[in-house]
Design a protein around this motif. Sequence first.
Motif, short mmCIF file in Angstrom:
data_model
loop_
_atom_site.label_atom_id
_atom_site.label_comp_id
_atom_site.label_asym_id
_atom_site.label_seq_id
_atom_site.Cartn_x
_atom_site.Cartn_y
_atom_site.Cartn_z
N VAL A 30 -38.98 -23.10 -15.47
CA VAL A 30 -40.42 -22.91 -15.32
C VAL A 30 -40.95 -23.83 -14.23
N GLY A 31 -41.65 -23.24 -13.27
CA GLY A 31 -42.25 -24.00 -12.19
C GLY A 31 -41.33 -24.31 -11.03
N LYS A 32 -40.07 -23.87 -11.10
CA LYS A 32 -39.13 -24.14 -10.01
C LYS A 32 -39.38 -23.19 -8.84
N GLY A 33 -39.09 -23.67 -7.66
CA GLY A 33 -39.25 -22.88 -6.45
C GLY A 33 -37.92 -22.64 -5.75
N ILE A 34 -37.93 -21.71 -4.83
CA ILE A 34 -36.74 -21.39 -4.06
C ILE A 34 -36.23 -22.66 -3.36
N GLY A 35 -34.92 -22.87 -3.45
CA GLY A 35 -34.30 -24.03 -2.81
C GLY A 35 -34.16 -25.24 -3.72
N GLU A 36 -34.89 -25.24 -4.83
CA GLU A 36 -34.77 -26.37 -5.75
C GLU A 36 -33.43 -26.31 -6.48
N TYR A 48 -21.89 -29.52 -12.22
CA TYR A 48 -22.28 -28.71 -11.08
C TYR A 48 -23.79 -28.81 -10.86
N ARG A 49 -24.19 -28.55 -9.63
CA ARG A 49 -25.61 -28.39 -9.27
C ARG A 49 -25.74 -26.96 -8.78
N LEU A 50 -26.86 -26.32 -9.10
CA LEU A 50 -27.12 -24.96 -8.66
C LEU A 50 -28.42 -24.92 -7.89
N SER A 51 -28.44 -24.16 -6.83
CA SER A 51 -29.62 -24.02 -5.99
C SER A 51 -30.26 -22.67 -6.28
N LEU A 52 -31.55 -22.67 -6.55
CA LEU A 52 -32.29 -21.44 -6.83
C LEU A 52 -32.50 -20.68 -5.53
N ILE A 53 -32.02 -19.43 -5.46
CA ILE A 53 -32.18 -18.66 -4.22
C ILE A 53 -33.07 -17.44 -4.39
N HIS A 54 -33.36 -17.03 -5.63
CA HIS A 54 -34.28 -15.91 -5.86
C HIS A 54 -34.74 -15.93 -7.31
N ILE A 55 -35.99 -15.57 -7.54
CA ILE A 55 -36.49 -15.45 -8.91
C ILE A 55 -37.49 -14.30 -8.95
N PRO A 63 -41.41 -9.69 -21.69
CA PRO A 63 -41.24 -10.55 -20.52
C PRO A 63 -39.77 -10.88 -20.24
N ILE A 64 -39.20 -10.20 -19.26
CA ILE A 64 -37.83 -10.47 -18.85
C ILE A 64 -37.86 -10.84 -17.38
N SER A 65 -37.28 -11.92 -17.03
CA SER A 65 -37.19 -12.34 -15.64
C SER A 65 -35.72 -12.58 -15.31
N TYR A 66 -35.45 -12.61 -14.02
CA TYR A 66 -34.10 -13.00 -13.65
C TYR A 66 -34.16 -13.97 -12.49
N ALA A 67 -33.12 -14.75 -12.38
CA ALA A 67 -33.03 -15.75 -11.33
C ALA A 67 -31.62 -15.71 -10.77
N VAL A 68 -31.50 -15.99 -9.47
CA VAL A 68 -30.21 -16.02 -8.81
C VAL A 68 -29.99 -17.45 -8.30
N PHE A 69 -28.82 -17.97 -8.61
CA PHE A 69 -28.46 -19.33 -8.23
C PHE A 69 -27.17 -19.33 -7.44
N CYS A 70 -26.99 -20.33 -6.64
CA CYS A 70 -25.76 -20.52 -5.89
C CYS A 70 -25.19 -21.89 -6.25
N LEU A 71 -23.90 -21.93 -6.59
CA LEU A 71 -23.25 -23.21 -6.90
C LEU A 71 -23.24 -24.08 -5.65
N LYS A 72 -23.46 -25.36 -5.85
CA LYS A 72 -23.44 -26.31 -4.73
C LYS A 72 -22.10 -27.01 -4.69
#
Length: 72
Positions: A30-36, A48-55, A63-72
Motif C-alpha cells: 500500500v502506497g508503494k510506487g514504481i521503482g520502490e 532478496y529485494r524486489l523492485s516494483l515495476i508495475h501495479i 477488489p483484486i489488484s496485481y503487481a509485477v516485481f523484478c528480483l534484484k
Amino acid sequence: MAEFKTVIADPKSKMAYQKILSEEKSNALVGKGIGEEIDGIFFDLPGYRLSLIHISEPTRRTPISYAVFCLK
C-alpha cells in the motif's frame, strides 16, 4: 483490503512466478510506487529485494489488484 496477485520476474533465469499475497502481507504494498523496493520476506523470499515495476488498480467488483516485481 485488496487481494494482491503478484508476478515475480527473475532476470537471471528469465522465469516468472505468480504468487497471491495474504491481506497481512499485501499491506506492505500500500502506497508503494514504481521503482520502490520491497523486502523479499513478504513473498517468502528472505534475503532478496524486489523492485516494483508495475501495479494495477482494482477493475472488478471485488477488489483484486496485481503487481509485477523484478528480483534484484
